[in-house]
Design an enzyme around this catalytic site. Structure first.
Site, mmCIF file in Angstrom:
data_model
loop_
_atom_site.group_PDB
_atom_site.id
_atom_site.type_symbol
_atom_site.label_atom_id
_atom_site.label_comp_id
_atom_site.label_asym_id
_atom_site.label_seq_id
_atom_site.Cartn_x
_atom_site.Cartn_y
_atom_site.Cartn_z
ATOM 1 N N CYS A 141 44.902 -46.468 -11.538
ATOM 2 C CA CYS A 141 45.204 -47.894 -11.553
ATOM 3 C C CYS A 141 46.695 -48.151 -11.750
ATOM 4 O O CYS A 141 47.459 -47.261 -12.101
ATOM 5 C CB CYS A 141 44.428 -48.578 -12.679
ATOM 6 S SG CYS A 141 42.648 -48.528 -12.442
ATOM 7 N N HIS B 94 45.805 -54.024 -13.810
ATOM 8 C CA HIS B 94 45.299 -54.543 -15.086
ATOM 9 C C HIS B 94 46.357 -54.441 -16.180
ATOM 10 O O HIS B 94 47.389 -53.787 -16.017
ATOM 11 C CB HIS B 94 44.028 -53.791 -15.503
ATOM 12 C CG HIS B 94 44.230 -52.326 -15.738
ATOM 13 N ND1 HIS B 94 44.769 -51.823 -16.911
ATOM 14 C CD2 HIS B 94 43.956 -51.248 -14.960
ATOM 15 C CE1 HIS B 94 44.827 -50.504 -16.826
ATOM 16 N NE2 HIS B 94 44.338 -50.127 -15.652
#
Length: 199
Positions: free
Chosen positions: A175, A159
Site C-alpha cells: 500500500c 491509507h
C-alpha cells in the site's frame, strides 16, 4: 560549591540519558527500520524533503483529468493529487512497499473509501507474520490509520498510518501510506472513480 554544581549537572545528565534510553531503543527496532531495504549506498540518492520531490504534471501520466488524478511516485516516496476542477493540487510524503516484489505499478482507480477502516491482513501477510490478527477494528494501532481509499486492485490501498516512522520509508506490504492528517485532508477531495497511477 563548584563540586555541588558538577554533581547536580552530572545527576541531571544521567537522568536525561536514562529517560531517553527507551525512546532510542524503540527508534532502533526492526519495524522502524526494515531489514529488507537496500543499503542506502546502493540506492539512487533521493533527499527526503519536499524540495527533493520531482515536479509532476497530470498530463504526463493521464489522458484526461476526469474527477481527479492521484499519482503515487514510489521513487521519490510521495503522492501527487490533482482535483477535477483543474485548480486543486496537493503533494504529500508517503511510505512505499518494502520490496519490489510487493510493489505493483500501473493504472487503477479508487473504488471505495472508508473512515476508521477495519484491517484484514492478507494471507501472505499472515504467512510472513503468523502473530497478526485475523481482523482489527478501526482505531489507534490499526495500520490503515484514520482513512483508507481502496483501489481496484485487491488488497491495495492509499491509507493513513498511526506509525509516523513509516512515512518516507520502504515500510508497507504494497500500500501507499500517508500521515493521518494528510490522508484526512485528501480523503474528502478524492472521489470514487479517481484515476490512480503507481509509478
Amino acid at each position: 560549591m563548584s563540586s555541588t554544581r558538577i554533581t547536580r549537572r552530572s545527576a541531571l545528565l544521567g537522568a536525561a540519558v536514562t529517560l531517553a534510553t527507551p525512546a532510542l531503543l524503540r527508534a532502533q527496532s526492526s519495524d522502524a527500520f526494515p531489514q529488507s531495504e537496500e543499503p542506502i549506498r546502493d540506492q539512487f540518492p533521493v533527499r527526503r524533503n519536499i524540495s527533493a520531490f520531482r515536479e509532476q504534471h497530470w498530463e504526463d501520466h493521464f489522458d484526461r483529468l476526469g474527477v481527479g488524478c492521484l499519482l503515487a511516485d514510489i521513487g521519490s516516496r510521495c503522492v501527487h493529487y490533482w482535483g477535477g476542477d483543474g485548480q486543486t493540487y496537493r503533494l504529500y510524503p508517503s511510505s512505499v512497499p518494502m520490496s519490489e516484489e510487493l510493489t505493483r505499478r500501473g493504472y487503477t482507480e479508487v473504488v471505495r473509501k472508508a473512515e476508521n477502516p477495519t484491517w484484514t491482513p492478507t494471507p501472505s501477510m499472515r504467512e510472513r507474520d503468523p502473530s497478526l490478527p485475523l481482523r482489527m477494528d478501526g482505531g489507534v494501532g490499526n495500520p490503515l490509520g484514520t482513512r483508507a481509499m481502496y483501489l481496484s486492485w485487491p488488497a491495495y490501498l492509499v491509507h493513513g498510518t498511526h506509525d509516523t516512522r513509516k512515512i518516507g520509508r520502504q515500510s508497507s506490504s504494497g500500500c501507499i501510506g500517508l500521515y493521518n492528517q494528510h490522508v484526512e485532508q485528501l480523503y474528502p477531495m478524492v472521489q470514487i472513480g479517481t484515476q490512480v497511477r503507481l509509478l
